[in-house]
Design a protein around this motif. Structure first.
Motif, PDB file in Angstrom:
ATOM      1  N   LEU A   8      34.841  27.547  39.862  1.00  0.00           N
ATOM      2  CA  LEU A   8      34.956  28.819  39.144  1.00  0.00           C
ATOM      3  C   LEU A   8      35.304  29.945  40.113  1.00  0.00           C
ATOM      4  N   GLY A   9      34.666  29.953  41.281  1.00  0.00           N
ATOM      5  CA  GLY A   9      34.978  30.956  42.299  1.00  0.00           C
ATOM      6  C   GLY A   9      36.424  30.869  42.745  1.00  0.00           C
ATOM      7  N   VAL A  10      36.939  29.654  42.860  1.00  0.00           N
ATOM      8  CA  VAL A  10      38.332  29.462  43.247  1.00  0.00           C
ATOM      9  C   VAL A  10      39.267  30.011  42.169  1.00  0.00           C
ATOM     10  N   ILE A  11      38.954  29.761  40.913  1.00  0.00           N
ATOM     11  CA  ILE A  11      39.778  30.269  39.806  1.00  0.00           C
ATOM     12  C   ILE A  11      39.811  31.794  39.831  1.00  0.00           C
ATOM     13  N   VAL A  12      38.648  32.407  39.977  1.00  0.00           N
ATOM     14  CA  VAL A  12      38.593  33.865  40.070  1.00  0.00           C
ATOM     15  C   VAL A  12      39.350  34.327  41.317  1.00  0.00           C
ATOM     16  N   GLY A  13      39.266  33.545  42.385  1.00  0.00           N
ATOM     17  CA  GLY A  13      39.998  33.855  43.606  1.00  0.00           C
ATOM     18  C   GLY A  13      41.502  33.884  43.400  1.00  0.00           C
ATOM     19  N   PHE A  14      42.021  32.962  42.594  1.00  0.00           N
ATOM     20  CA  PHE A  14      43.454  32.969  42.280  1.00  0.00           C
ATOM     21  C   PHE A  14      43.839  34.241  41.535  1.00  0.00           C
ATOM     22  N   VAL A  15      43.025  34.623  40.577  1.00  0.00           N
ATOM     23  CA  VAL A  15      43.286  35.854  39.815  1.00  0.00           C
ATOM     24  C   VAL A  15      43.253  37.054  40.760  1.00  0.00           C
ATOM     25  N   TYR A  16      42.241  37.108  41.603  1.00  0.00           N
ATOM     26  CA  TYR A  16      42.105  38.188  42.583  1.00  0.00           C
ATOM     27  C   TYR A  16      43.343  38.279  43.462  1.00  0.00           C
ATOM     28  N   LEU A  17      43.770  37.126  43.976  1.00  0.00           N
ATOM     29  CA  LEU A  17      44.918  37.101  44.880  1.00  0.00           C
ATOM     30  C   LEU A  17      46.187  37.596  44.195  1.00  0.00           C
ATOM     31  N   TRP A  18      46.394  37.192  42.970  1.00  0.00           N
ATOM     32  CA  TRP A  18      47.571  37.650  42.223  1.00  0.00           C
ATOM     33  C   TRP A  18      47.526  39.171  42.045  1.00  0.00           C
ATOM     34  N   LEU A  19      46.369  39.682  41.703  1.00  0.00           N
ATOM     35  CA  LEU A  19      46.235  41.124  41.508  1.00  0.00           C
ATOM     36  C   LEU A  19      46.422  41.885  42.821  1.00  0.00           C
ATOM     37  N   GLU A  20      45.927  41.319  43.926  1.00  0.00           N
ATOM     38  CA  GLU A  20      46.124  41.957  45.227  1.00  0.00           C
ATOM     39  C   GLU A  20      47.593  41.934  45.607  1.00  0.00           C
ATOM     40  N   TYR A  21      48.244  40.809  45.383  1.00  0.00           N
ATOM     41  CA  TYR A  21      49.670  40.665  45.678  1.00  0.00           C
ATOM     42  C   TYR A  21      50.476  41.742  44.958  1.00  0.00           C
ATOM     43  N   LYS A  22      50.113  42.005  43.720  1.00  0.00           N
ATOM     44  CA  LYS A  22      50.808  43.011  42.913  1.00  0.00           C
ATOM     45  C   LYS A  22      50.300  44.422  43.173  1.00  0.00           C
ATOM     46  N   ALA A  23      49.342  44.575  44.072  1.00  0.00           N
ATOM     47  CA  ALA A  23      48.724  45.869  44.376  1.00  0.00           C
ATOM     48  C   ALA A  23      48.168  46.514  43.110  1.00  0.00           C
ATOM     49  N   SER A  24      47.578  45.682  42.258  1.00  0.00           N
ATOM     50  CA  SER A  24      46.994  46.156  41.006  1.00  0.00           C
ATOM     51  C   SER A  24      45.561  46.615  41.236  1.00  0.00           C
ATOM     52  N   ILE A  25      45.255  47.765  40.711  1.00  0.00           N
ATOM     53  CA  ILE A  25      43.895  48.305  40.849  1.00  0.00           C
ATOM     54  C   ILE A  25      42.846  47.374  40.229  1.00  0.00           C
ATOM     55  N   TYR A  26      43.278  46.505  39.326  1.00  0.00           N
ATOM     56  CA  TYR A  26      42.338  45.597  38.667  1.00  0.00           C
ATOM     57  C   TYR A  26      41.846  44.481  39.588  1.00  0.00           C
ATOM     58  N   LEU A  27      42.421  44.390  40.797  1.00  0.00           N
ATOM     59  CA  LEU A  27      41.884  43.427  41.756  1.00  0.00           C
ATOM     60  C   LEU A  27      40.429  43.725  42.045  1.00  0.00           C
ATOM     61  N   TRP A  28      40.049  44.982  41.886  1.00  0.00           N
ATOM     62  CA  TRP A  28      38.671  45.359  42.189  1.00  0.00           C
ATOM     63  C   TRP A  28      37.688  44.821  41.166  1.00  0.00           C
ATOM     64  N   VAL A  29      38.140  44.518  39.949  1.00  0.00           N
ATOM     65  CA  VAL A  29      37.268  43.866  38.958  1.00  0.00           C
ATOM     66  C   VAL A  29      36.957  42.445  39.440  1.00  0.00           C
ATOM     67  N   GLU A 159      32.315  21.233  54.418  1.00  0.00           N
ATOM     68  CA  GLU A 159      32.593  20.400  53.250  1.00  0.00           C
ATOM     69  C   GLU A 159      32.764  21.190  51.955  1.00  0.00           C
ATOM     70  N   LEU A 160      33.261  22.399  52.064  1.00  0.00           N
ATOM     71  CA  LEU A 160      33.634  23.195  50.879  1.00  0.00           C
ATOM     72  C   LEU A 160      35.149  23.049  50.707  1.00  0.00           C
ATOM     73  N   TYR A 161      35.552  21.882  50.235  1.00  0.00           N
ATOM     74  CA  TYR A 161      36.960  21.523  50.221  1.00  0.00           C
ATOM     75  C   TYR A 161      37.787  22.353  49.243  1.00  0.00           C
ATOM     76  N   PHE A 162      37.246  22.670  48.076  1.00  0.00           N
ATOM     77  CA  PHE A 162      37.988  23.491  47.122  1.00  0.00           C
ATOM     78  C   PHE A 162      38.205  24.901  47.680  1.00  0.00           C
ATOM     79  N   THR A 163      37.175  25.418  48.312  1.00  0.00           N
ATOM     80  CA  THR A 163      37.279  26.747  48.920  1.00  0.00           C
ATOM     81  C   THR A 163      38.247  26.716  50.095  1.00  0.00           C
ATOM     82  N   ALA A 164      38.243  25.648  50.871  1.00  0.00           N
ATOM     83  CA  ALA A 164      39.208  25.503  51.964  1.00  0.00           C
ATOM     84  C   ALA A 164      40.630  25.512  51.423  1.00  0.00           C
ATOM     85  N   ALA A 165      40.847  24.826  50.310  1.00  0.00           N
ATOM     86  CA  ALA A 165      42.179  24.816  49.693  1.00  0.00           C
ATOM     87  C   ALA A 165      42.570  26.218  49.231  1.00  0.00           C
ATOM     88  N   LEU A 166      41.626  26.950  48.659  1.00  0.00           N
ATOM     89  CA  LEU A 166      41.895  28.321  48.226  1.00  0.00           C
ATOM     90  C   LEU A 166      42.319  29.179  49.414  1.00  0.00           C
TER      91      LEU A 166
END
Length: 189
Positions: A8-29, A159-166
């Motif tokens: 779940l943290g990785v999924i939210v991380g993907f959303v965060y990264l996309w918002l940061e990439y776009k310089a969207s203020i919603y990255l802060w949510v 051994e946090l492999y999903f987080t390492a992939a993120l």
């Protein structure tokens, strides 16, 4: 259960990264949700500095939202992407060195961390990177690329492999993020 929380943290991380990439203020949510999840994940993995830094992330998310929305001052203009100046760079390097030493020594002497210096390294650089992001400095992408590469090694070791992939994806996207922000910065001039 912890692995599902990590995913779940990785999924939210993907959303965060996309918002940061776009310089969207919603990255802060996403910057509030993701640290709340990773407080548990990192604590369970014995990454105490990463656990503590997520408290900082929650606080800086509020500051970042306000700074981006109001241009970092009392005006109502959105903060523009800019370069960090020389004086601020010196201050950030000094802050990093103090944080690196303090966090690493605290982890070494007050926890059972098996990677106190490495965890201190990624944590102190992350503190600097988040402040730079909150101020919308383009160079934050460079700091994050370094943090991301180092974090991949750390998370594989713990051994946090999903987080390492993120974080591997974060490192790649940091290059593209820098380019995208550079384009946005030039179009704002």
């Amino acid at each position: 259960m912890e692995q599902y929380l990590e995913i779940l943290g990785v999924i939210v991380g993907f959303v965060y990264l996309w918002l940061e990439y776009k310089a969207s203020i919603y990255l802060w949510v996403a910057s509030v949700v993701m640290p709340a999840i990773y407080l548990v994940v990192y604590y369970d993995a014995g990454l105490y500095a990463d656990t503590a830094i997520n408290i900082y992330y929650l606080i800086i998310a509020l500051y970042g939202f306000i700074a981006w929305r109001r241009g970092g001052n009392s005006s109502d203009t959105e903060l523009k992407i800019s370069h960090i100046n020389g004086r601020q760079t010196v201050a950030m390097v000094a802050l990093y060195l103090v944080l690196q030493l303090g966090i690493s020594l605290a982890l070494k002497h007050f926890t059972d961390s098996t990677v106190p210096w490495f965890n201190g390294l990624t944590s102190s650089l992350s503190i600097v990177g988040m402040w730079m992001l909150a101020r919308k400095y383009i160079e934050q992408w460079v700091v994050w690329a370094v943090v991301d590469i180092l974090s991949v090694v750390l998370y594989i070791h713990t051994e946090l492999y999903f987080t390492a992939a993120l974080y591997a994806l974060y490192a790649i996207i940091a290059i593209f993020g820098y380019r995208e922000w550079k384009k946005m910065m030039l179009s704002d001039e």
